[in-house]
Enzyme design. Sequence first.
Site, short mmCIF file in Angstrom:
data_model
loop_
_atom_site.label_atom_id
_atom_site.label_comp_id
_atom_site.label_asym_id
_atom_site.label_seq_id
_atom_site.Cartn_x
_atom_site.Cartn_y
_atom_site.Cartn_z
N TYR A 120 -13.62 8.42 -2.41
CA TYR A 120 -12.94 8.04 -3.65
C TYR A 120 -13.81 8.34 -4.88
CZ TYR A 120 -9.94 5.23 -0.54
OH TYR A 120 -9.11 4.78 0.46
N LYS B 222 -3.03 -0.55 -4.22
CA LYS B 222 -3.73 -0.11 -5.42
C LYS B 222 -2.85 -0.44 -6.62
CE LYS B 222 -3.09 3.73 -7.29
NZ LYS B 222 -2.90 5.15 -7.64
N ARG C 38 0.42 -5.09 -12.85
CA ARG C 38 0.76 -4.78 -11.47
C ARG C 38 -0.15 -5.51 -10.49
NH1 ARG C 38 5.20 -3.47 -11.41
NH2 ARG C 38 5.04 -1.44 -12.44
N ASN D 13 1.29 -7.95 -7.62
CA ASN D 13 1.00 -7.78 -6.20
C ASN D 13 0.39 -9.04 -5.60
OD1 ASN D 13 1.92 -5.15 -6.32
ND2 ASN D 13 -0.11 -4.23 -6.41
#
Length: 278
Positions: free
Chosen positions: A54, A232, A238, A242
């Site tokens: 990543y 993610k 967001r 989540n």
Amino acid sequence: MTTIDAALRAVEIQGTTVPKLGFGTWQIEGPACQEAVEDALAIGYRHIDTARAYGNEREVGRGLEASGVSRRELFLTTKIWRDEYAPDDLRRAAEDSLQNLQVGCVDLLLLHWPNPHFPVEETLGALVGLRDEGLIKHLGVANFPPGMLREALKIAPIFADQVEFHPFLSQDELLELSVENDFMLTAYSPLARGKVPADPTLKEIGEAHGKTAGQVALRWLLDQPQVCAIPKASSHERRVENFDVFDLRLSDEDRARIDALPKGRREIDPGFAPDWDA
């Protein structure tokens, strides 16, 4: 918090308690990654997932340090890329990851993808060596289909298999294996790379509960034994959304409707991927 609430938030794997909902950092880079990790921890996440591939381990480490959250409260996972599986290379990679993350030990170190060019016995043996030396607490794999996972289980104490898992892709055989062998099944891309929010069935179920389609999908995953999910999220809103799934209770009818959705959609399938049916 009641016993039921606690069970919804965490799972015990091989005697270790793991938060069922984690924060995934794939495709979040640079200062935005540090900010995202700090924000996720402020919201309440205590399970953070990254990987060497990543390119953001340093930023994840800075976010962990800046958050002020005790290391003892966190479950931290990273992954070794598939060209670093020779034992000496794997050790160097693991030590580099620890330095990047600014920690002395990670809770879980995974092989990111199967690679037939390296004997899995040697690679898993190298991971066991790192565990025995205290550099990692647990070892595991990612993207291992059932056949490969059965072989890995014969070689080493696999703690987790991290795979794509969402309402449009079933993992029934791996779920069965996870219960039989007490390992964690970690669901990446749990929102099917943006496909979940647009699904009419999931939206309808969500509306009935005052939740979003994404929250329904996450709750469906977390309701399953041995399963963690690592969505993610690039925005604060967001990430909050989540995380706001623990008060959602899906009915048997809700779960049956989700189970009935077509289950053959795979979003992540690179050219070097294994035979998923193996």
